[in-house]
Design a protein around this motif. Structure first.
Motif, mmCIF file in Angstrom:
data_model
loop_
_atom_site.group_PDB
_atom_site.id
_atom_site.type_symbol
_atom_site.label_atom_id
_atom_site.label_comp_id
_atom_site.label_asym_id
_atom_site.label_seq_id
_atom_site.Cartn_x
_atom_site.Cartn_y
_atom_site.Cartn_z
ATOM 1 N N ARG A 19 58.893 14.092 45.894
ATOM 2 C CA ARG A 19 57.505 13.963 45.449
ATOM 3 C C ARG A 19 56.736 12.943 46.284
ATOM 4 N NH1 ARG A 19 57.080 16.921 40.403
ATOM 5 N NH2 ARG A 19 58.540 18.553 40.899
ATOM 6 N N PRO A 75 54.335 14.950 49.475
ATOM 7 C CA PRO A 75 52.939 15.395 49.392
ATOM 8 C C PRO A 75 51.944 14.234 49.477
ATOM 9 C CG PRO A 75 54.222 16.307 47.573
ATOM 10 C CD PRO A 75 55.116 15.375 48.314
ATOM 11 N N VAL A 76 52.286 13.119 48.827
ATOM 12 C CA VAL A 76 51.384 11.960 48.845
ATOM 13 C C VAL A 76 51.304 11.394 50.263
ATOM 14 C CG1 VAL A 76 50.939 9.663 47.898
ATOM 15 C CG2 VAL A 76 51.965 11.420 46.451
ATOM 16 N N ARG A 122 49.276 13.810 52.479
ATOM 17 C CA ARG A 122 47.860 13.773 52.149
ATOM 18 C C ARG A 122 47.198 12.525 52.715
ATOM 19 N NH1 ARG A 122 43.423 12.766 50.279
ATOM 20 N NH2 ARG A 122 43.875 10.563 50.108
ATOM 21 N N VAL A 148 47.148 12.570 56.696
ATOM 22 C CA VAL A 148 46.110 13.508 57.133
ATOM 23 C C VAL A 148 44.730 12.928 56.818
ATOM 24 C CG1 VAL A 148 45.101 15.794 56.734
ATOM 25 C CG2 VAL A 148 47.573 15.547 56.949
ATOM 26 N N GLY A 149 44.659 12.221 55.665
ATOM 27 C CA GLY A 149 43.400 11.608 55.247
ATOM 28 C C GLY A 149 42.874 10.605 56.270
ATOM 29 N N ALA A 206 41.291 12.657 58.936
ATOM 30 C CA ALA A 206 40.190 13.532 58.513
ATOM 31 C C ALA A 206 38.841 12.858 58.735
ATOM 32 C CB ALA A 206 40.360 13.904 57.041
ATOM 33 N N THR A 207 38.853 11.527 58.807
ATOM 34 C CA THR A 207 37.603 10.802 59.018
ATOM 35 C C THR A 207 37.702 10.105 60.378
ATOM 36 O OG1 THR A 207 38.501 8.831 57.985
ATOM 37 C CG2 THR A 207 37.359 10.369 56.550
ATOM 38 N N ARG A 230 41.842 0.829 51.643
ATOM 39 C CA ARG A 230 41.361 2.013 50.953
ATOM 40 C C ARG A 230 42.430 2.661 50.066
ATOM 41 N NH1 ARG A 230 43.273 6.572 54.021
ATOM 42 N NH2 ARG A 230 41.820 8.069 53.153
ATOM 43 N N GLU A 276 40.672 5.331 45.523
ATOM 44 C CA GLU A 276 41.053 6.263 44.458
ATOM 45 C C GLU A 276 40.431 5.841 43.132
ATOM 46 O OE1 GLU A 276 43.749 8.723 44.211
ATOM 47 O OE2 GLU A 276 44.611 8.615 46.217
ATOM 48 N N THR A 292 39.654 9.746 41.690
ATOM 49 C CA THR A 292 40.766 10.643 42.017
ATOM 50 C C THR A 292 42.092 10.088 41.510
ATOM 51 O OG1 THR A 292 40.788 9.623 44.185
ATOM 52 C CG2 THR A 292 39.757 11.770 44.024
ATOM 53 N N ILE A 293 42.122 8.797 41.196
ATOM 54 C CA ILE A 293 43.364 8.218 40.668
ATOM 55 C C ILE A 293 43.771 8.923 39.378
ATOM 56 C CG2 ILE A 293 42.202 6.370 39.354
ATOM 57 C CD1 ILE A 293 44.668 4.620 40.443
ATOM 58 N N ILE A 328 43.513 12.077 38.875
ATOM 59 C CA ILE A 328 44.258 13.270 39.308
ATOM 60 C C ILE A 328 45.678 12.841 39.694
ATOM 61 C CG2 ILE A 328 44.439 15.053 41.085
ATOM 62 C CD1 ILE A 328 41.982 15.755 39.824
ATOM 63 N N LEU A 329 45.745 11.832 40.548
ATOM 64 C CA LEU A 329 47.039 11.395 41.084
ATOM 65 C C LEU A 329 47.993 10.968 39.970
ATOM 66 C CD1 LEU A 329 48.567 10.916 43.717
ATOM 67 C CD2 LEU A 329 47.664 8.603 43.754
#
Lengths: 244, 331
Positions: A3, A6-7, A10, A13-14, A17-18, A71, A76, A81-82, A84-85
């Motif tokens: 698990r 995925p974190v 993400r 990639v994050g 992404a910027t 960040r 988050e 979004t925290i 969601i996480l």
């Protein structure tokens, strides 16, 4: 364990992404080069080693690593979004680990991109590449230490600027605790065992040992346990937030 | 069989403020529970405890038999959750975000692709999967959150204001989706829109100041309205007085309310006396006997908004800053 992936993915990639990743890498490489050549007078040294390059790493990391870590959690919390996480079936420690490893891997990428320095000294002379490798490993572990502090403090606030500034202060304390300036003051008021304990907590002292080419297991254990300690506090902060 | 969601004495305190106060209810498979209440009543806090984002101060939540505190991950595996405001990682594309959700729930790459495609189709997202979420409109963002919640086809679905920010067509589509999923899931939605409860919920729960003040089928709640079985007619303006007097003379009519419409006609609503259940024929007959033309004649089922207003009082409280802060103060 699975698990974490995925974190980690993400988060890494994050970064890309910027423009953050590219801006960071450019500044990182520029600061590394500038400090080596201008502050360290690399050429005047006329020695084929990277001592003057690694010399400045603790001081550059002091600012660069908190910038990378600020960040991780604060954002988050700010964007929500925290929620969601923390409601995905991922243990909090796995999220903390995934995020930290992503930031650490990113710092590793930035560090690896300084390879022209290594090529340069190998063209100019015959450096001890074992020492250089040890220094790189030491530098990478030290970056991990700074990032763990930054990640933990990022979880204590939803404001990235506060996370950044407080992280610099804490990282600074961990960096300078081995300097004579600090130790002399400490010696005046504290018993010797405490003073040597403070000295042994210093990133500088530890890093210098590794940078001399000797990877002492104790120094590696120091950085590893420091990272785990701060990440442990990071997890505790998240669990405390869950309790409301 | 036990219910999918079982909640016992659920309580949450933020310092001295008790946001949720001893809620006990359960939601079975096939039920769509509408969570109603004024702002700050404790709806979001309750949903956050059910989904494991917040730990209850006391009481318990069980999702498919798994305690949300003791076996959090096992319980969360069965839950799909749309948090308030549908937060999402803005720098990711909608597709990346959904694939992240799938991977985080342990779906294999192949299963994840299938799940993403399925959820995107149900929420009509296929056209924007490659766009960064931060560039999407509010309606699309909401649907991205919705897709993330239903991705793994969870038996339990918790949605905090799922239709907020959607246009009427999108609202309709989302309600249809909830209805269709409601057959084999246990669903809780919170909403401010009372017509939504009538449209999609099999059961409504009104909470106020952290307590349940009403629990029943929407029709049962509407029956508690003073408008339940009231009869409304529309008559020409010049004969309104006459019509009103004749309706008022009927046995079982407690009161007649009058409202002049823009068209010049007058709308009269005959409020039934307690225990009266059939007025519509009598009202129709008495007006017709006078030769008054009626342009409308219907019996009211009851008005949910009126029930809501009589049962809940804390929105008055929420205008004082302290109460509002406490309700939104969850981390």
């Amino acid at each position: 364990m699975m698990r974490i992936w995925p974190v980690f993915r993400r988060e890494l990639v994050g970064y890309f992404a910027t423009p953050l990743a590219y801006v960071f890498i450019v500044i990182f490489l520029f600061a590394m080069g500038a400090s080596t050549f201008y502050l360290g007078n690399f050429y005047e040294g006329r020695t084929a080693n990277l001592e003057r390059f690694f010399l400045f790493h603790p001081w550059l990391y002091l600012f660069l690593m908190p910038a990378l870590a600020m960040r991780l959690w604060a954002e988050e919390k700010k964007t929500g979004t925290i929620e969601i996480l923390m409601t995905l079936p991922i243990p909090a420690w796995a999220s903390v680990m995934g995020k930290f490893l992503a930031a650490w891997a990113f710092s590793g990428i930035a560090l690896a991109l300084t390879f022209p320095m290594w090529i340069t000294v190998n063209i100019l002379g015959e450096p001890d590449n074992g020492v250089i490798l040890a220094s790189y490993i030491g530098s990478f572990f030290m970056a991990g230490g700074y990032l763990a502090i930054g990640s933990c403090l990022s979880a204590a606030t939803n404001n990235q600027v506060i996370a950044f500034v407080v992280s610099i202060v804490v990282c600074f304390l961990f960096t300078v605790s081995g300097l004579p300036l600090v130790l002399q003051v400490a010696q005046a008021v504290l018993p010797t065992p405490v003073v040597s304990a403070i000295a042994s907590f210093s990133f500088l002292t530890r890093f210098e040992a590794i940078a001399e080419g000797v990877i002492d297991l104790r120094d590696v254990i120091y950085f590893a346990s420091l990272i785990l300690l701060w990440l442990g506090i990071n997890v505790a902060l998240l669990e405390r937030a869950r309790a409301g | 069989m036990t219910a999918h969601i079982e909640i016992q004495g659920l309580t949450k305190e933020f310092g001295p403020y008790r946001a949720v106060n001893g809620l006990t209810f359960s939601v079975a498979k096939g039920e769509v529970l509408g969570f109603l209440g004024p702002n700050g009543a404790g709806k979001s806090t309750t949903m956050r405890m059910i989904t494991g984002y917040l730990t209850p101060t006391s009481g318990s939540v069980r999702v498919l038999g798994h305690d949300i505190v003791e076996e959090r991950l096992a319980a969360q595996q069965h839950i799909g959750y749309l948090p308030e405001g549908a937060p999402a990682y803005g720098d990711m594309t909608a597709g990346e975000f959904l694939r992240f959700g799938a991977a985080a729930r342990g779906l294999s790459r192949e299963a994840a692709e299938k799940a993403v495609a399925g959820a995107a189709a149900k929420t009509q997202l296929a056209s924007v999967l490659d766009r960064p979420i931060e560039t999407l409109s509010k309606g699309f963002k909401r649907r991205v959150g919705l897709a993330q919640a239903i991705l793994h086809d969870p038996p339990v679905l918790i949605m905090d204001e799922p239709t907020d920010g959607l246009d009427p067509n999108q609202k309709f589509a989302v309600r249809r989706l909830i209805e269709s999923m409601g057959r084999d899931k246990a669903i809780i939605i919170s909403t401010h829109i009372l017509e939504e409860v009538e449209a999609v919920c099999t059961r409504a729960l009104i909470i106020d100041r952290g307590r349940i003040v009403a629990d029943g089928r929407p029709a049962e709640l509407m029956a508690r309205s003073s408008f339940h079985n009231a009869v409304t007619i529309e008559v020409p303006g010049d004969r309104a007085g006459e019509a009103k007097a004749s309706v008022l003379s009927l046995h079982g009519v407690a009161e007649v309310r009058e409202r002049r419409l823009k068209s010049g006609a007058v709308r009269l609503t005959a409020m039934p006396a307690r225990g009266t259940d059939q007025l519509v024929e009598a009202v129709g007959a008495v007006v017709r006997a006078r030769g008054i033309a009626t342009s409308a004649l219907f019996a009211e089922e009851g008005r949910l908004d009126e029930v809501f207003r009589t049962l809940t009082t804390s929105d008055a409280l929420a205008t004082s800053p302290g109460a509002a802060d406490a309700s939104e103060g969850a981390p």
